[in-house]
Write an enzyme that holds these catalytic residues in place. Sequence first.
Site, short mmCIF file in Angstrom:
data_model
loop_
_atom_site.label_atom_id
_atom_site.label_comp_id
_atom_site.label_asym_id
_atom_site.label_seq_id
_atom_site.Cartn_x
_atom_site.Cartn_y
_atom_site.Cartn_z
N HIS A 47 0.81 -1.22 0.00
CA HIS A 47 0.00 0.00 0.00
C HIS A 47 0.84 1.27 0.00
CE1 HIS A 47 -3.70 -2.19 0.43
NE2 HIS A 47 -3.32 -2.74 1.57
N ARG A 72 6.86 -5.65 3.57
CA ARG A 72 5.61 -6.27 3.14
C ARG A 72 5.54 -6.17 1.62
NH1 ARG A 72 -0.52 -4.90 5.12
NH2 ARG A 72 -0.06 -2.80 4.33
N GLU A 151 -5.88 -12.24 7.33
CA GLU A 151 -6.70 -11.01 7.31
C GLU A 151 -8.05 -11.21 6.62
OE1 GLU A 151 -4.39 -8.02 5.29
OE2 GLU A 151 -3.49 -9.49 3.95
N ASP A 177 -8.17 -5.22 7.68
CA ASP A 177 -8.79 -6.07 6.67
C ASP A 177 -9.56 -7.22 7.31
OD1 ASP A 177 -8.28 -5.01 4.08
OD2 ASP A 177 -6.17 -5.49 4.33
#
Length: 269
Positions: A47, A72, A151, A177
């Site tokens: 993200h 990540r 998630e 999430d």
Amino acid sequence: MTEKQFLADKMRSGQPVVTSWCFLRSAMIPEILARAGYGAVTIDMQHGMYDFDGTVDAVTHIALGGAHPIVRIPVGDNALAGRLIDMGAECIIAPMINSKADAEAFARALKYPPVGDRSWSPRRAVMLTGQSNEEYLKASNSQTLGLAMIETREAIDALDDILSVPELDGIFVGPSDLSLSLSNGSALDPNGEATARACAEIAQKALAAGKLAGIFCLSGEKVEEAVSMGYRLISHGIDTVFIDSAARDALGEVSWLKDKVSKASGTGY
């Protein structure tokens, strides 16, 4: 060889490690956070604004600042995971792992044979760890961590199967999430009771399976709660939030200027 304690060593010994989280592409911001005292700094390629080159620079600066580099990756990019380990990342967090097959493919990308399928070329990692090629090859499978994000409902339903993957080091919970999935998209409630219950059950299962557990936390209280549940990698503190908060605090200190500036120019500060 320079003696080094790895993130894997700390977590397996039961030591909680707090990581900050970085979205803004900058090598200096993660280094500042490392030098501020964070045990680890996580670069978000899912993200955040980081590409491969920016992430490699950030990993080096995190190590220079004395913290453990974590990345990540984007969803499903296992080839990138292997490249980042070559570049010195100590831990890779993989989002949206929803099945045993997902977990196997991710975990095997980080481990050398016979445990996994990683190919050989860890030149930057060898430099950053201070190891010889022989030392690195012998120790890398245990020093390198792969954490599968839990998630979704699908991941919870498949959790026992995911945790059964021997190559997988552990899991990392994304409460935001997870809350969206548990509520069928009707609520974003990462700090809610239903999410907390699910997080506690996930940690319990992970620990029972002999796996490491990490989680994203949005407050100091949640960090304390997570540690009590058995989580040992805890994210707390985001670069964008730090900058926004510090900017607002700084302007608040000179708020008395606002009226004078507005009257003189017809604008704000």
